[in-house]
Scaffold this motif. Structure first.
Motif, mmCIF file in Angstrom:
data_model
loop_
_atom_site.group_PDB
_atom_site.id
_atom_site.type_symbol
_atom_site.label_atom_id
_atom_site.label_comp_id
_atom_site.label_asym_id
_atom_site.label_seq_id
_atom_site.Cartn_x
_atom_site.Cartn_y
_atom_site.Cartn_z
ATOM 1 N N THR A 195 -10.159 31.572 31.625
ATOM 2 C CA THR A 195 -9.247 30.438 31.798
ATOM 3 C C THR A 195 -9.246 29.490 30.607
ATOM 4 O OG1 THR A 195 -10.862 28.932 32.808
ATOM 5 C CG2 THR A 195 -9.742 30.501 34.278
ATOM 6 N N GLY A 196 -10.196 29.674 29.692
ATOM 7 C CA GLY A 196 -10.343 28.746 28.581
ATOM 8 C C GLY A 196 -11.202 27.537 28.901
ATOM 9 N N ALA A 197 -11.828 27.528 30.068
ATOM 10 C CA ALA A 197 -12.634 26.377 30.483
ATOM 11 C C ALA A 197 -13.950 26.325 29.715
ATOM 12 C CB ALA A 197 -12.924 26.448 31.980
ATOM 13 N N LYS A 281 -6.576 27.336 24.525
ATOM 14 C CA LYS A 281 -7.594 27.849 23.609
ATOM 15 C C LYS A 281 -7.249 27.539 22.157
ATOM 16 C CE LYS A 281 -8.786 31.627 26.757
ATOM 17 N NZ LYS A 281 -8.800 33.085 26.991
ATOM 18 N N TYR A 282 -5.983 27.252 21.909
ATOM 19 C CA TYR A 282 -5.498 26.919 20.580
ATOM 20 C C TYR A 282 -4.514 25.762 20.700
ATOM 21 C CZ TYR A 282 -6.939 31.805 20.233
ATOM 22 O OH TYR A 282 -7.633 32.975 20.338
ATOM 23 N N VAL A 316 -0.324 20.279 23.345
ATOM 24 C CA VAL A 316 -1.547 20.514 24.105
ATOM 25 C C VAL A 316 -2.657 20.877 23.140
ATOM 26 C CG1 VAL A 316 -2.576 21.749 26.038
ATOM 27 C CG2 VAL A 316 -0.095 21.390 25.976
ATOM 28 N N ALA A 317 -3.717 20.088 23.140
ATOM 29 C CA ALA A 317 -4.845 20.326 22.247
ATOM 30 C C ALA A 317 -5.809 21.327 22.878
ATOM 31 C CB ALA A 317 -5.567 19.017 21.957
ATOM 32 N N GLY A 352 2.185 34.017 22.110
ATOM 33 C CA GLY A 352 2.907 35.019 21.355
ATOM 34 C C GLY A 352 2.066 36.217 20.976
ATOM 35 N N CYS A 353 0.780 36.230 21.427
ATOM 36 C CA CYS A 353 -0.079 37.373 21.131
ATOM 37 C C CYS A 353 -1.229 37.369 22.127
ATOM 38 C CB CYS A 353 -0.628 37.323 19.710
ATOM 39 S SG CYS A 353 -1.676 35.880 19.402
ATOM 40 N N MET A 354 -1.931 38.472 22.237
ATOM 41 C CA MET A 354 -3.071 38.560 23.138
ATOM 42 C C MET A 354 -4.224 37.744 22.574
ATOM 43 S SD MET A 354 -4.494 39.632 25.910
ATOM 44 C CE MET A 354 -3.537 41.024 26.514
ATOM 45 N N THR A 355 -4.787 36.832 23.406
ATOM 46 C CA THR A 355 -5.945 36.061 22.988
ATOM 47 C C THR A 355 -7.208 36.781 23.422
ATOM 48 O OG1 THR A 355 -5.900 34.804 25.045
ATOM 49 C CG2 THR A 355 -4.714 33.887 23.171
#
Length: 356
Positions: A195-197, A281-282, A316-317, A352-355
């Motif tokens: 989730t990016g947490a 995440k970015y 979004v940071a 726009g791409c797989m993280t």
């Protein structure tokens, strides 16, 4: 014709609570840090920049029949009392917040009646001693203000709490002056990398979560004790760890929580409900096309699929919440799989791409 009461919802994020009110037949007006696109579509929403103090100015000029707060306004009891003098508060006053957020007082209250609580004591710049310890500021929400013991950083404020191994869960209650009803038990998703947490950060819920009858009985007693001793009213949550045998409450959230909408949905559908918060995440700038596309796919007020949709041109940071995914399923594995799949698809779409 009867006019529906208007309730103001204020806090860091108002969307989930506002949607619950709207589904229950109330009118809602809101102020929070985001004023997301789906919230704006459903009811009046205002974004505040000087959080939380701008919320008092908002409430003073907003006509409503009452107001509730979401996280993390429980950390500002003086402000809650100031705002309660302006409009009728449907929730817990500043005096209740000061007491229930004191982990030493909570520990003593539960242990006095034979309930378990992790060893907790105030920080004084000294090492907590042998064992696995967490530092809690006592001023956080959704996992903020929690970190692991670091021998090179010994705080003088906050609390040391012994870390308990087990499953992170929460219990949702509804309390009055006479009764306290356990509405639901959930598993908390905490620090899930997909989730990016961050570590310890709340990132979702699975409801309902099955526990043995003995553990459920413990939760009923915990709710009865804290609601009576601290005079809690309306919705509140208890975060706890279940180690396989014992329920270990770790803190009380004296207001509606992020898990409530999952409990409501699971109760209504008789299916399991999964909720996941996707954190950036970015760095990400939300285009009008992306915001519109997400809003078009978000589902209905009664049954949202996506929520907390960022507005066009929002920036979004990394580490900030981007949006929320909600799914239904017939099993825990089904729910977890659907959440992971939806999050992965959304990341591909947004980045726009797989993280990784």
């Amino acid at each position: 014709m009867t006019t529906r009461p208007t309730i103001a919802v204020v806090g860091a994020s108002a969307r989930a609570a506002a949607f619950s009110l709207l589904r229950a037949g109330f009118q809602a007006v809101t102020a929070d840090l985001f004023a997301d696109a789906d919230l704006r579509r459903a009811c009046p929403a205002e974004r505040v920049t000087n959080y939380p103090h701008d919320l008092a100015d908002y409430l003073a000029r907003t006509e409503c029949d009452g107001w509730i707060y979401t996280g993390a306004l429980e950390n500002y009891p003086d402000l809650v009392d100031q705002m309660a003098a302006m409009r009728p508060l449907r929730g817990n006053s500043g005096s209740v917040l000061r007491a229930i957020r004191n982990l030493l007082l909570l520990q003593a209250t539960l242990k006095d009646v034979g309930l378990d609580f992790p060893e907790t004591f105030a920080c004084s710049g000294q090492s907590p001693g042998a064992g696995d310890w967490l530092h809690k500021t006592g001023l956080g929400a959704s996992g903020s203000g929690v970190c692991e013991f670091d021998s090179l950083n010994l705080p003088t404020e906050g609390y040391w709490q012994r870390r308990i191994s087990g499953v992170s869960c929460s219990a949702i209650y509804l309390a009055s002056s006479q009764t306290c009803k356990l509405l639901g038990i959930t598993r908390q998703l905490v620090g899930e990398q997909w989730t990016g947490a961050r570590q310890f950060q709340y990132c979702g819920t699975i409801a309902p979560w099955e526990l043995p009858s003995q553990a459920v009985a413990q939760l009923h007693r915990i709710g009865d004790v804290v609601s009576k001793e601290f005079e809690l009213r309306d919705l509140f949550g208890v975060d706890f760890v279940f180690d396989g045998k014992v329920v270990w409450p770790v803190e009380v959230n004296p207001r509606t929580t992020a898990a409530v909408e999952a409990v409501e949905r699971a109760t209504e559908s008789q299916l399991l409900c999964g909720k996941a918060i996707l954190y950036a995440k970015y760095p990400l700038a939300i285009s009008p096309t992306s915001s519109d596309r997400l809003l078009h796919r978000c589902g209905t007020l009664e049954h949202p699929r996506l929520a907390d949709i960022p507005n066009a041109h929002a920036e979004v940071a990394p580490g900030e919440p981007m949006l929320t995914v909600l799914v239904d399923g017939v099993s825990v594995a089904d729910v977890e799989s659907k959440l992971r799949q939806q999050v992965a698809k959304l990341e591909i779409e947004l980045y726009g791409c797989m993280t990784q």
